[in-house]
Design an enzyme around this catalytic site. Structure first.
Site: not given
Ligand code: VG1
Ligand code: CO
Length: 895
Positions: A562, A560, A564-565, A713, A627, A702, A287, A384-385
């Protein structure tokens, strides 16, 4: 140089994104000068090669009798889908038509050959037929002489590759005498080296009537006298291979040769490049700020080429790739770039979600389900988010053939490739692929690009997980209202379809249209960023009810960017994600997917331990992983054979199987692994057994919840799971509604409550964030000295720390070790503070502090989380010295 952004924006109308040619050079562009000018074997200029399907490649295979042409032909046609044209068979049947079957056989068995002009005309006719033109052809055993080659060229037959298989005289006789052909299947066997294994086949195989020694000798002599001339005629496109090699070695060389011809035919160009720093994938892919991708057109190309370089070539060449994203800024442009690179790397087919949109869970479903899991993997364009738009983030991740995010072994290999890259492959010129018309097929350098429905496969999976009728009945209740917020990400597309199918009115869907900038919002479904939904549900950003709660809908949910959240809300009530997965576990029988029994659960390390309480009650194993979703996938497919010893150990540890290697001071033995086993790699998916732990449920703090129906997810799944649980709690349509709050409060009353909160410090200087982690590590030795449990421990604020651990994980499926996943502080009252650095940010560091406290006293269960966590928050601050070391007085986001 122009930025990619300008490049790409302009390309829509005038300039093609890949029109830059400064450093590019074509692979083998020149054809043999000996060829007649009308034989257009090789593209010599940048002719359009995108759009309509091109005629397939033509390959000629000739060689010494018995050199293995038959065997190789079968493998070649099998791999490339070419029409196999065996000249002897073609001539035999053409002659039979002309002079009668028996006469033709006699004629040929006597060693006679049909006249050249006759053979050339039937061959040319056959090769011009539609199947040969569309699929490509393999001409086996012709031309044998220069005159035939010339006549064939004059008749317009233009191969892309001519392969000669040569065998020394000394070996010919031996191979011929043992050679047998199965008249039923046409398969060739050899009595010594490759006898038929089946008795029935052995009984019916025959030697060929023209395999008599003197006839063979004559054919060999004839071949030898012309072979060189034929090869020279074809010049550059002719390849000479040694027929004494093993058939696998020969095939590998044949494959290289044909692949190179395909590259030439499809206009594949190599573009010189140099490594670009910092392409290490984080928790979930690479990212970066959009400006990083847009500022250097090689950025995306280098990374995508490195993915292909890290994958086994046999998977990529001829394979099917899934492609889609969350629709964010640069998504559409990047798709086209990736399609060209995929085409140049030999991918046969790309399935792209309509409009370039595929939610992360939908990607996983497509990879696993579409055409019985035909795809070898997926490239997902998502951050993602993270916010989108020109000033936001762009991201790219890779999912493997099981639909799961790539594991570290692969992401490390990709990173390695990015540090060594010298060239990338692409296809230049011509129009872009159509990614918008559902069902459209366009061709980019011989690669078929098919636009697929972004929801179809995913919705089919969801229908298998849930009882749609029961959910629909709940949604129909006059006293039940819900609202969904798609946050302008990819989730709206699926929600519109699936929730629509369940009878939800479109007016209950907020922000359901994907937008490249998410409408300027931060597409993270939490109390802070989903502010619109949160206030509509009668909540403030700390999760406390507001006066609006009285008139709020009964159920609110968001996904979110994409999709998945998920965030789950009740009327004036926030469901903490750690609780959410625990409630689903405790109520799993409401979800048909988990019937008759849920077999395993897992949470990521910082996620609260509420899930374990439910698992203990259900007497099922629970796992604690680092994580990121990728670690759950292996558990879902894990086949475990429990030895007696392990079984006892298992019981001893109160039915908890926590696979972690803890670096608990110096005296803790590394390797707390209780048992482990391997999933047999490389087994075809269909024959892979369901894992011991499926159906499996897992979640992260998360806002990530999911199960073993896919390997990501799944936001919409979590919403349907909650609707199923609510439906199960309301069997009578007339009794007062049991809502989200009542369900969660009953859960707390039964299992106790794990108060939970996450404090994020965003945009911290990387070195300062590291300093915090280092400072925390400095407590290890001190704690060891003072004695942990039973000893004095270390006191921070008012809490006594009795236990510290730097989390590492040994994967029970592949035994890979993954380290550095955060520092855990355990306190005497069962509280926990976890510190880790985010792996999904695109600028600076994000320090995450996760706070947890367990409470069973009824009167305290309903208190605000912030109050229940005040002491552990103070202890965490003191232990880490965050404020001093980073200069941040308070967290930027609290969820
Ligand atoms: C964050 C969350 C983690 C999750 C990841 C991807 O990672 O804490 O639990 O799996 O995002 O989610 P980090 O390393 O920033 O804590 V997603 O919806 O961005 O695929
Ligand atoms: Co996501």
């Amino acid at each position: 140089m122009k930025s990619l952004l300008l490049f790409l924006a302009a390309s829509a109308t005038t300039v093609h994104p890949w029109a830059f040619t400064g450093s590019s050079f074509a692979v083998r562009r020149s054809a043999s000068t000996r060829l007649p000018p009308h034989v257009g074997l090789v593209r010599t200029s940048a002719a359009p090669i995108v759009g309509e399907k091109q005629p397939g490649l033509g390959v000629i295979l000739v060689g010494t009798p018995a050199a293995g042409k038959g065997t190789q032909s079968a493998r070649i046609s099998d791999r490339y889908g070419f029409v196999h044209v065996a000249v002897d068979d073609l001539v035999r049947s053409a002659l039979a038509l002309k002079m009668g079957g028996r006469e033709a056989k006699q004629f040929l068995d006597a060693g006679n050959q049909a006249p050249d002009d006759f053979v050339v005309s039937i061959v040319a006719k056959k090769l011009a037929s539609a199947p040969c033109q569309t699929r490509g052809w393999l001409l086996d055993g012709f031309p044998r002489t220069l005159a035939q080659a010339e006549a064939l060229a004059a008749a317009g037959v233009a191969p892309g590759r001519v392969i000669s298989l040569d065998l020394p005289d000394s070996q010919v006789a031996g191979r011929v005498s043992g050679r047998r052909r199965d008249p039923l299947t046409g398969f060739i066997y050899h009595l010594d080296t490759d006898p038929p294994l089946d008795a029935e086949v052995a009984a019916r195989v025959m030697s060929r009537s023209d395999d008599k020694a003197e006839l063979v000798a004559a054919r060999v002599a004839q071949y030898r006298s012309h072979a060189q001339a034929v090869r020279s005629f074809y010049g550059d496109i002719a390849t000479l291979l040694d027929g004494t090699w093993s058939r696998n070695d020969v095939f590998e060389a044949v494959r290289d040769s044909i692949d190179a011809a395909l590259d030439v035919k499809h206009g594949v160009v190599k573009v010189a490049t140099t490594p670009i720093e910092g392409m290490k994938m984080g928790t979930s892919g690479l990212r970066k700020k959009c400006s990083v991708f847009a500022g250097n057109e090689r950025y995306l190309c280098n990374f995508v080429q490195s993915i292909f370089d890290a994958l086994p070539r046999s998977q990529v060449r001829g394979g099917t790739l899934v492609l889609g994203g969350d629709g964010r800024h640069l998504n559409r442009e990047a798709l086209q770039v990736i399609i060209r690179i995929a085409a140049a790397n030999g991918v046969a087919r790309v399935w792209v979600g309509q409009g370039g949109i595929l939610a992360t869970p939908a990607v996983s479903a497509v990879v696993r389900e579409r055409e019985r899991g035909k795809a070898f993997g997926a490239i997902v364009l998502t951050a993602s988010h993270n916010p989108g738009g020109p000033d936001g983030d762009f991201g790219i991740k890779y999912n493997t053939e099981d639909g799961a995010p790539a594991m570290e072994a692969l992401t490390d290999a990709v990173y390695e490739a990015t540090t060594e890259i010298e060239r990338y492959l692409t296809v230049e010129g011509g129009p872009d692929a159509d990614v918008d018309t559902l069902g459209a097929r366009s061709y980019v350098g011989g690669t078929e690009v098919v636009v697929i429905d972004p929801v179809e496969d995913y919705a089919a999976v969801l229908r298998k997980c849930f009882n749609f009728k029961k959910i629909a009945a709940l949604l129909k209740r006059p006293d039940f209202t819900m609202v969904f917020d798609g946050m302008h990400g990819a989730g709206g597309v699926a929600a519109r379809r699936v929730l629509g199918e369940l009878g939800l009115d479109a007016s209950c869907l907020l922000n359901a249209a994907p937008l490249p900038d998410f409408g300027g919002l931060h597409p993270d479904p939490n109390l802070v960023y989903a502010a619109g939904l949160v206030s509509r549900m009668g909540l403030d950003s700390s999760g406390s009810p507001t006066p609006a709660a009285a008139n709020a809908p009964d159920f609110g949910a968001a996904t979110d960017g994409d999709a998945d959240r998920n965030m789950i809300l009740g009327k004036g009530f926030f469901v903490n994600p750690s609780d959410s997965v625990a409630v689903l576990a405790a109520n799993h029988l409401a979800i048909p997917q988990f019937c008759p029994k849920l077999r395993g659960v897992a949470r990521s390390m910082p996620t609260s331990r509420a899930l374990e309480k439910a698992a203990l009650d259900l007497d099922i194993d629970s796992f604690e992983t680092p994580t990121g979703w990728k670690f759950f996938g292996n558990l879902m497919e894990l086949e475990v054979r429990l030895s007696f010893l392990c079984a006892s150990l298992h019981r001893l540890f109160a039915r908890r199987a926590i696979f972690c290697v803890c670096f608990l001071f110096d005296n803790c033995p590394p390797g707390e692994k209780l048992w482990g086993s391997r999933v047999v790699p490389g087994l075809p998916r269909a024959s892979r057994q369901e894992g011991r732990y499926t159906p499996f449920l897992c979640g992260e703090e998360s806002f990530g919840t999911g199960a073993s129906h896919i390997r990501e997810k799944d936001g919409l799944w979590a919403i349907l799971a909650w609707l199923s649980v609510i439906a199960a709690h309301n069997p009578s349509p007339t009794a007062p509604l049991v809502g989200v709050r009542e369900i969660v409060e009953a859960h707390w009353a039964r299992f106790g409550r794990h108060f939970y909160s996450r404090h994020d410090y965003e945009g911290v200087d990387g070195a300062k964030a590291e300093a915090v982690m280092e400072h925390l590590r400095s407590h290890f030795a001190e704690l060891a000295q003072r004695g942990a449990v039973g000893g004095r421990g270390l006191t921070f604020a008012e809490l006594r720390c009795v236990n510290m651990e730097e989390f590492a994980y040994e994967d029970p499926a592949d035994e890979s070790l993954s380290v550095g996943h955060g520092i855990i502080l355990g306190f005497a009252g069962g509280e926990r503070a976890v510190f880790r650095l985010s792996g999904t940010g695109s600028a600076g560091a994000t320090l995450r502090v996760y706070l947890e406290a367990y409470e069973t006293r009824r009167a305290k269960l309903g208190m605000p989380a912030a109050d229940a966590l005040a002491k552990v928050a103070a202890a965490a601050l003191e232990a880490s010295r965050i404020a001093n070391l980073t200069g941040c007085a308070a967290p930027t986001v609290i969820t």
